[in-house]
Motif scaffolding. Structure first.
Motif, PDB file in Angstrom:
ATOM      1  N   GLN A 602       0.852  -1.178   0.000  1.00 35.64           N
ATOM      2  CA  GLN A 602       0.000   0.000   0.000  1.00 35.64           C
ATOM      3  C   GLN A 602       0.899   1.244   0.000  1.00 35.64           C
ATOM      4  O   GLN A 602       1.842   1.339   0.795  1.00 35.64           O
ATOM      5  N   VAL A 603       0.618   2.172  -0.905  1.00 39.45           N
ATOM      6  CA  VAL A 603       1.449   3.379  -1.029  1.00 39.45           C
ATOM      7  C   VAL A 603       0.568   4.619  -0.991  1.00 39.45           C
ATOM      8  O   VAL A 603      -0.644   4.555  -1.219  1.00 39.45           O
ATOM      9  N   GLN A 604       1.213   5.734  -0.687  1.00 39.40           N
ATOM     10  CA  GLN A 604       0.542   7.041  -0.701  1.00 39.40           C
ATOM     11  C   GLN A 604       1.279   7.940  -1.684  1.00 39.40           C
ATOM     12  O   GLN A 604       2.502   8.082  -1.616  1.00 39.40           O
ATOM     13  N   LEU A 605       0.539   8.562  -2.615  1.00 40.64           N
ATOM     14  CA  LEU A 605       1.154   9.360  -3.677  1.00 40.64           C
ATOM     15  C   LEU A 605       1.019  10.842  -3.385  1.00 40.64           C
ATOM     16  O   LEU A 605      -0.045  11.310  -2.937  1.00 40.64           O
ATOM     17  N   HIS A 606       2.096  11.581  -3.653  1.00 42.63           N
ATOM     18  CA  HIS A 606       2.141  13.026  -3.469  1.00 42.63           C
ATOM     19  C   HIS A 606       2.638  13.664  -4.769  1.00 42.63           C
ATOM     20  O   HIS A 606       3.746  13.359  -5.227  1.00 42.63           O
ATOM     21  N   VAL A 607       1.845  14.531  -5.360  1.00 42.00           N
ATOM     22  CA  VAL A 607       2.308  15.230  -6.565  1.00 42.00           C
ATOM     23  C   VAL A 607       3.178  16.408  -6.167  1.00 42.00           C
ATOM     24  O   VAL A 607       3.037  16.970  -5.074  1.00 42.00           O
ATOM     25  N   ASP A 608       4.088  16.768  -7.036  1.00 45.74           N
ATOM     26  CA  ASP A 608       4.876  17.995  -6.881  1.00 45.74           C
ATOM     27  C   ASP A 608       3.912  19.158  -7.100  1.00 45.74           C
ATOM     28  O   ASP A 608       3.519  19.456  -8.229  1.00 45.74           O
ATOM     29  N   GLU A 609       3.544  19.839  -6.023  1.00 45.93           N
ATOM     30  CA  GLU A 609       2.471  20.822  -6.103  1.00 45.93           C
ATOM     31  C   GLU A 609       2.844  22.031  -6.956  1.00 45.93           C
ATOM     32  O   GLU A 609       2.012  22.546  -7.704  1.00 45.93           O
ATOM     33  N   ALA A 610       4.082  22.477  -6.832  1.00 47.82           N
ATOM     34  CA  ALA A 610       4.493  23.632  -7.634  1.00 47.82           C
ATOM     35  C   ALA A 610       4.469  23.304  -9.119  1.00 47.82           C
ATOM     36  O   ALA A 610       4.037  24.107  -9.953  1.00 47.82           O
ATOM     37  N   TRP A 611       4.938  22.092  -9.464  1.00 46.25           N
ATOM     38  CA  TRP A 611       4.939  21.665 -10.868  1.00 46.25           C
ATOM     39  C   TRP A 611       3.509  21.553 -11.397  1.00 46.25           C
ATOM     40  O   TRP A 611       3.186  22.033 -12.473  1.00 46.25           O
ATOM     41  N   ARG A 612       2.638  20.899 -10.588  1.00 49.06           N
ATOM     42  CA  ARG A 612       1.241  20.740 -11.007  1.00 49.06           C
ATOM     43  C   ARG A 612       0.569  22.096 -11.187  1.00 49.06           C
ATOM     44  O   ARG A 612      -0.154  22.330 -12.176  1.00 49.06           O
ATOM     45  N   LEU A 613       0.781  23.007 -10.233  1.00 52.57           N
ATOM     46  CA  LEU A 613       0.148  24.317 -10.328  1.00 52.57           C
ATOM     47  C   LEU A 613       0.635  25.060 -11.565  1.00 52.57           C
ATOM     48  O   LEU A 613      -0.145  25.733 -12.257  1.00 52.57           O
ATOM     49  N   GLY A 614       1.926  24.917 -11.882  1.00 57.95           N
ATOM     50  CA  GLY A 614       2.450  25.537 -13.094  1.00 57.95           C
ATOM     51  C   GLY A 614       1.778  24.996 -14.340  1.00 57.95           C
ATOM     52  O   GLY A 614       1.462  25.746 -15.276  1.00 57.95           O
ATOM     53  N   CYS A 615       1.546  23.679 -14.371  1.00 55.62           N
ATOM     54  CA  CYS A 615       0.848  23.080 -15.514  1.00 55.62           C
ATOM     55  C   CYS A 615      -0.597  23.572 -15.588  1.00 55.62           C
ATOM     56  O   CYS A 615      -1.122  23.845 -16.680  1.00 55.62           O
ATOM     57  N   MET A 616      -1.246  23.695 -14.446  1.00 53.74           N
ATOM     58  CA  MET A 616      -2.630  24.168 -14.420  1.00 53.74           C
ATOM     59  C   MET A 616      -2.725  25.597 -14.949  1.00 53.74           C
ATOM     60  O   MET A 616      -3.618  25.931 -15.745  1.00 53.74           O
ATOM     61  N   GLU A 617      -1.800  26.441 -14.520  1.00 50.44           N
ATOM     62  CA  GLU A 617      -1.803  27.837 -14.993  1.00 50.44           C
ATOM     63  C   GLU A 617      -1.641  27.883 -16.506  1.00 50.44           C
ATOM     64  O   GLU A 617      -2.368  28.600 -17.212  1.00 50.44           O
ATOM     65  N   LYS A 618      -0.665  27.127 -17.008  1.00 49.98           N
ATOM     66  CA  LYS A 618      -0.401  27.155 -18.450  1.00 49.98           C
ATOM     67  C   LYS A 618      -1.565  26.555 -19.236  1.00 49.98           C
ATOM     68  O   LYS A 618      -1.889  27.014 -20.332  1.00 49.98           O
ATOM     69  N   HIS A 619      -2.207  25.502 -18.693  1.00 46.26           N
ATOM     70  CA  HIS A 619      -3.269  24.856 -19.454  1.00 46.26           C
ATOM     71  C   HIS A 619      -4.504  25.759 -19.538  1.00 46.26           C
ATOM     72  O   HIS A 619      -5.108  25.908 -20.608  1.00 46.26           O
ATOM     73  N   THR A 620      -4.876  26.382 -18.428  1.00 47.81           N
ATOM     74  CA  THR A 620      -6.010  27.311 -18.479  1.00 47.81           C
ATOM     75  C   THR A 620      -5.686  28.501 -19.371  1.00 47.81           C
ATOM     76  O   THR A 620      -6.543  28.978 -20.134  1.00 47.81           O
ATOM     77  N   ALA A 621      -4.436  28.962 -19.313  1.00 45.99           N
ATOM     78  CA  ALA A 621      -4.020  30.054 -20.195  1.00 45.99           C
ATOM     79  C   ALA A 621      -4.103  29.637 -21.659  1.00 45.99           C
ATOM     80  O   ALA A 621      -4.462  30.445 -22.530  1.00 45.99           O
ATOM     81  N   THR A 622      -3.790  28.371 -21.951  1.00 41.91           N
ATOM     82  CA  THR A 622      -3.887  27.869 -23.325  1.00 41.91           C
ATOM     83  C   THR A 622      -5.321  27.927 -23.826  1.00 41.91           C
ATOM     84  O   THR A 622      -5.580  28.313 -24.974  1.00 41.91           O
ATOM     85  N   HIS A 623      -6.281  27.558 -22.980  1.00 46.73           N
ATOM     86  CA  HIS A 623      -7.689  27.628 -23.376  1.00 46.73           C
ATOM     87  C   HIS A 623      -8.099  29.072 -23.661  1.00 46.73           C
ATOM     88  O   HIS A 623      -8.802  29.346 -24.644  1.00 46.73           O
ATOM     89  N   LEU A 624      -7.660  29.988 -22.793  1.00 47.53           N
ATOM     90  CA  LEU A 624      -8.001  31.399 -23.019  1.00 47.53           C
ATOM     91  C   LEU A 624      -7.348  31.924 -24.289  1.00 47.53           C
ATOM     92  O   LEU A 624      -7.937  32.728 -25.025  1.00 47.53           O
ATOM     93  N   LEU A 625      -6.130  31.480 -24.565  1.00 44.18           N
ATOM     94  CA  LEU A 625      -5.439  31.888 -25.785  1.00 44.18           C
ATOM     95  C   LEU A 625      -6.181  31.386 -27.013  1.00 44.18           C
ATOM     96  O   LEU A 625      -6.356  32.122 -28.000  1.00 44.18           O
ATOM     97  N   SER A 626      -6.622  30.139 -26.969  1.00 48.53           N
ATOM     98  CA  SER A 626      -7.379  29.581 -28.083  1.00 48.53           C
ATOM     99  C   SER A 626      -8.663  30.373 -28.323  1.00 48.53           C
ATOM    100  O   SER A 626      -9.015  30.689 -29.469  1.00 48.53           O
ATOM    101  N   TRP A 627      -9.357  30.696 -27.228  1.00 50.21           N
ATOM    102  CA  TRP A 627     -10.595  31.485 -27.345  1.00 50.21           C
ATOM    103  C   TRP A 627     -10.297  32.873 -27.924  1.00 50.21           C
ATOM    104  O   TRP A 627     -11.003  33.360 -28.817  1.00 50.21           O
ATOM    105  N   ALA A 628      -9.244  33.500 -27.439  1.00 50.40           N
ATOM    106  CA  ALA A 628      -8.895  34.844 -27.898  1.00 50.40           C
ATOM    107  C   ALA A 628      -8.517  34.844 -29.384  1.00 50.40           C
ATOM    108  O   ALA A 628      -8.826  35.799 -30.118  1.00 50.40           O
TER     109      ALA A 628
END
Length: 972
Positions: A602-628
């Motif tokens: 049995q294991v417990q997983l922890h994501v790199d929060e700073a890395w994940r947040l950076g990906c989230m920022e860029k991905h939402t920005a990509t959607h806004l860029l596509s819309w724009a």
């Protein structure tokens, strides 16, 4: 005289070898007239000086985490990132191989290891674990001692305005044991620059001979020191700038051999320079630290900082102020660069620094819990750096250089020759310059030139063969689930991995994100070769298949999560997870096992929060860029692909023509509006059929799962999918499995910093967000102001040739800066158009002034030489261009005459230009004449049979003129 010099040398040695006496009562600023320069201005002045006046390329600071250098815990000097050049191991196809003269401000940490100031921080007024090193470099003999010393002296005395009598210099006095002579060249350069002989003293190898290590490149150095005493009493010197001249190599047997190429490596601490320029008692009294010290006082129950040391510092209160201020800077920079407090190596050192800061802040300053974290925003405000995305900056520079290489190669090709495969390879992604081959072929096609495709294929095959010989077992192949592995899992009835926990995150009231952990069971383990195994041992690379995961696996253009996992019940042993991949519905985690692991654990997983947040920022920005983009170019605009990670945002879009500056600006404006409104982002899984006929819904030409995830900005998903609402036409609504922000405001800003045509009909956009976007806007505004200032200078006009030439060169450097800067692309295009016109006007003005000056000089010479057949003389000319024009006019005014003119320049340099009458050739040629004279002066010459020019250095012009006359008379 010898006695007084020896006494002065002794005082200087004692002054240099003791700690800088920043707190001495004799400390006096060199001027009380102008306000002290802010640290950001001081830094910018250094970088602008080398870029604008001396043509240096500005390179970003490297991360404080060393890359590929196990000998270092942290980057501790500006030269670290250039070690491959010094060692001769630089990849000839790499960008670094093209570096000739560069400058930067490097983040440095000196804690732990051979160079550590950790224990001294706080005890005095000068030591730091983190500092910025200002430096300039010249590689491969681009320039050496003369130019390096002159530039340093010019910057300190003319730009920064430090009085010359407050500066002392030291140079290498030789080492008889090693057979090294004194560096008299450096001594003489300083004397010629005007440094008094009493301020130029020699030292031995301990002070003035730099070595990289026990073996390797080394050489003498010359140091510039600042006198804190201000001409009151004995000098109190602090080292300001160290100029290293790398010209030897320390062999394994201890001997020294000359290097095949010489280099210049200089370093000057920003903090110390700012203290000097601000007239501060110490580096802690500058604007780099005063905001931090003020914040510490406000957040603690301690008395204010008074700058005391030693016994005078009761309770070590001021020492605690300095420790906390220094350490929070170090912690912030290291963590931002990916070095986190840990249990070994650099992370362990950082852990010590953190605990030291906690101890001093709580026990001495009586700070409340959580106090250190509150200081981080102050560090962000005071440490304003020019760091930009390295990949984007490197690509822009590569693109500019690639264009120049292509144009130069085309000029050498014959009418039907193929473009050389070797050049194309060096320009390509495989050659590390970064130009895709399809783009290169398009550029050549536009010029009517064919590429040597057969030669290119041969090079690609050779590279593949070389790589297969050199490569270790390929991890990607070993950790893929092939068709047999997938079939076995299906045969056993193993269900696909449940990765829905990757969407389990929420916003805290403070605005930060909270990411949930995930407990899972190990279903299968895989060795590096893809073999299914029941267990793995310590240090083994492996693939893990779990029943569920909160890791995002690489897909849809978004980079994979990374992080770590622990065994339940043994949380102190971390299994680093490098990435996660989708394999037929299963998520395979790539990890290294620090201890044994077996199926069923049995294991417990922890994501790199700073890395994940950076990906989230860029991905939402990509959607806004596509819309724009659809708003600016039309609703039929199609996305052709994207790639994003915390460092990148790349977006490919179908276009009929390149975007105009107005369109680029409009796209950014649309994104900014959505970001500024901090709109909520709604995400929901819905039946695929519900998305079939929704006007405006964005989907790519892909096979989507059912149910499918819908991401909608500002409008709830149910409303967005209602065909009657037409909401999807008014905002960004897309089918997407990626992870996104919950509100748009965290993006901060978005700037398109580059665009290029991939293929006909497809444009690739590069964008930055957040702080990088703000920095890009600031760079663009700064360059726009420089262009405006240049326009004003040009409008004022000038009757001075030198000033006009300087303006023309400044225009050229400004063009290069605009071409390569990370700035808004719309603004770059506008400035490029304006600069093209300005450059043309500036060059025209220079030609007119040079022609007028040449006419005046010609008249003066005609008064002394009214007839031929030979004119040999000297004339004052600002440049070779003017001198050539004078020679040409003389030949026109006195037909049948051969003319050679010399023009003396500063530091003994001499310009030479000549023209031979046509009737005297080919027995008597201009090129041979110029070569004879310039060789006499130790220089070089070039040209044709009729016209030639050259340069040399001599203090005896009459001898050079005699040589010129004798050669001409002998030939005639």
């Amino acid at each position: 005289m010898a006695v007084s010099m020896a006494a002065a040398a002794g005082r200087l040695r004692r002054a240099i070898r003791r700690s800088p006496p920043w707190g001495s009562p004799s400390r006096r600023p060199f001027s009380s007239e102008p306000p002290p320069a802010q640290a950001t201005i001081v830094r910018d002045a250094f970088l602008n000086f080398f870029r604008d006046r001396h043509g240096h390329r500005l390179v970003p600071s490297a991360s404080v985490r060393p890359r590929g250098d196990p000998s270092l815990l942290f980057v501790n000097a500006g030269m670290n990132q250039f070690k491959p050049i010094f060692l001769g191991t630089v990849n000839p196809r790499s960008e670094m191989a093209g570096f000739r003269r560069v400058a930067n401000s490097q983040k440095c940490v000196r804690a732990g290891g051979r160079h550590s100031d950790l224990e001294d921080v706080g005890r005095d007024l000068s030591h730091h674990t983190f500092f910025e090193m200002l430096g300039n470099w010249a590689f491969g003999g681009e320039y050496f001692k003369e130019e390096a010393c002159s530039m340093a002296w010019e910057l300190l005395t003319q730009v920064y305005g430090i009085p010359q009598d407050r500066l002392w210099v030291s140079y290498f006095g030789g080492d008889p044991k090693a057979g090294l002579d004194p560096d008299l060249e450096s001594r003489d350069i300083w004397l010629r620059l005007g440094v008094p002989a009493s301020h130029v003293l020699s030292f031995g190898p301990q002070e003035n001979f730099w070595e990289m290590g026990d073996t390797g490149p080394c050489g003498p150095c010359t140091e510039i020191h600042y006198d804190l005493a201000g001409r009151v009493g004995a000098p109190q010197l602090v080292e300001l700038w160290n100029l290293v001249f790398i010209q030897h190599n320390r062999e394994a047997d201890g001997s020294l051999r000359p290097l095949p190429q010489r280099h210049v490596d200089t370093g000057m601490g920003l903090e110390r320079l700012v203290a000097v320029l601000q007239g501060a008692r110490s580096t802690y009294d500058t604007d780099l630290f005063s905001p931090l010290l003020s914040a510490i006082h406000q957040g603690c129950r301690a008395p204010p900082y008074l700058g005391r040391v030693g016994a005078a510092d009761e309770g070590r209160t001021d020492m605690a102020y300095r420790v906390v201020a220094d350490h929070i800077r170090t912690l912030s920079v290291c963590i931002a660069d990916g070095v986190y407090p840990g249990m070994s190596g650099a992370p362990l050192v950082l852990r010590r620094i953190l605990r030291r800061a906690v101890r001093f802040s709580t026990e001495v300053l009586r700070a409340p819990p959580g106090f250190l974290g509150s200081l981080v925003p102050i560090v962000v405000e005071t440490l304003i750096t020019n760091l930009v995305s390295e990949d984007e900056a490197a690509f822009l520079a590569s693109l500019q250089r690639g264009r120049r290489i292509i144009d130069r190669t085309l000029r050498r090709l014959g009418p039907s020759e193929l473009f050389p495969a070797e050049v194309a390879w060096s320009l390509s992604l495989s050659g590390n310059l970064g130009l895709p081959l399809d783009l290169l072929e398009l550029m050549l096609e536009e010029k009517g030139v064919q590429l040597d495709s057969a030669g290119l294929a041969r090079l690609a095959q050779e590279e593949a063969q070389h790589g297969s010989r050199q490569a270790e077992p390929i991890q990607e192949q070993g950790l893929q689930l092939n068709v047999h592995a997938l079939g076995e899992l299906q045969r056993r009835g193993v269900p696909p991995t449940d990765d829905s926990p990757k969407y389990s995150y929420s916003l805290r009231p403070s605005g930060g994100y909270e990411f949930s952990t995930c407990e899972a069971q190990v279903l299968q383990l895989y060795a590096e070769d893809g073999t299914a195994v029941a267990s793995v041992g310590k240090g083994q690379r492996c693939g893990l298949l779990l029943d569920k995961t909160n890791f995002y696996a690489e897909q849809g253009g978004q980079a994979s999560d990374r992080g770590y996992l622990v065994r339940v019940g043994q949380e102190d042993v971390l299994f680093p997870v490098a990435r996660a991949q989708v394999c037929g519905g299963f998520i395979l985690h790539e990890a290294v096992a620090p201890e044994g692991l077996k199926v069923g654990d049995q294991v417990q997983l922890h994501v790199d929060e700073a890395w994940r947040l950076g990906c989230m920022e860029k991905h939402t920005a990509t959607h806004l860029l596509s819309w724009a983009l659809r708003q600016a170019l039309g609703p039929g605009t199609e996305q052709r692909g994207s790639c994003l990670s915390p460092e990148h945002l790349r977006f490919d879009v179908a276009t009929q023509a390149p975007l105009t500056p107005e369109q680029l600006r409009a796209v950014e404006g649309t994104v900014q509006d959505a970001v500024g409104q901090d709109e909520p982002v709604y995400m929901e899984d819905v039946a695929l059929a519900c998305t079939a006929r929704v006007p405006g819904l964005r989907s790519l030409d892909e096979v989507y799962p059912d149910p499918v995830r819908v991401v909608s900005v500002g409008v709830p998903v149910a409303r967005a999918l209602d065909p009657g609402s037409r909401a999807a036409l008014q905002t960004s609504v897309e089918l997407c499995c990626g992870t996104h922000l919950l509100r748009t405001g965290a993006i901060g800003d978005l700037v398109i910093v580059a665009e290029r045509q991939l293929t006909k009909g497809t444009t690739r956009l590069l964008a930055v967000t957040g702080e990088q976007a703000q920095q890009a806007r600031e760079v663009g505004q700064s360059l726009a102001q420089e262009v405006e200032a240049a326009t004003e200078r040009l409008s004022r006009g000038s009757q001075d040739v030198v000033a006009a030439q300087r303006l023309s060169k400044d225009m050229g450097r400004l063009i290069d800066a605009v071409d390569t800067a990370v700035m808004p692309q719309w603004q770059r295009r506008e400035l490029q158009a304006a600069l093209k016109v300005l450059q043309r006007r500036a060059n025209t003005a220079v030609r007119k002034l040079e022609l007028g000056q040449a006419t005046q000089k010609t008249q003066e010479l005609l008064q002394r030489h009214s007839q031929g057949p030979l004119i040999v003389d000297t004339v004052a000319a600002e440049s070779l261009s003017v001198l050539v024009k004078v020679v040409r006019q003389l030949c026109e005014r006195v037909p049948g005459t051969s003319v050679l003119l010399l023009s003396p320049q500063p530091l003994g340099r001499v310009l030479c230009a000549c023209q031979v009458t046509q009737s005297a050739t080919p027995a008597f040629t201009a090129e041979a004449w110029a070569l004879a004279v310039c060789s006499h002066m130790g220089g070089k010459a070039w040209g044709s049979q009729v016209v030639a020019q050259g340069t040399g250095t001599t203090a005896d012009l009459e001898a050079a003129l005699s040589t010129a006359r004798a050669y001409a008379l002998d030939q005639l």
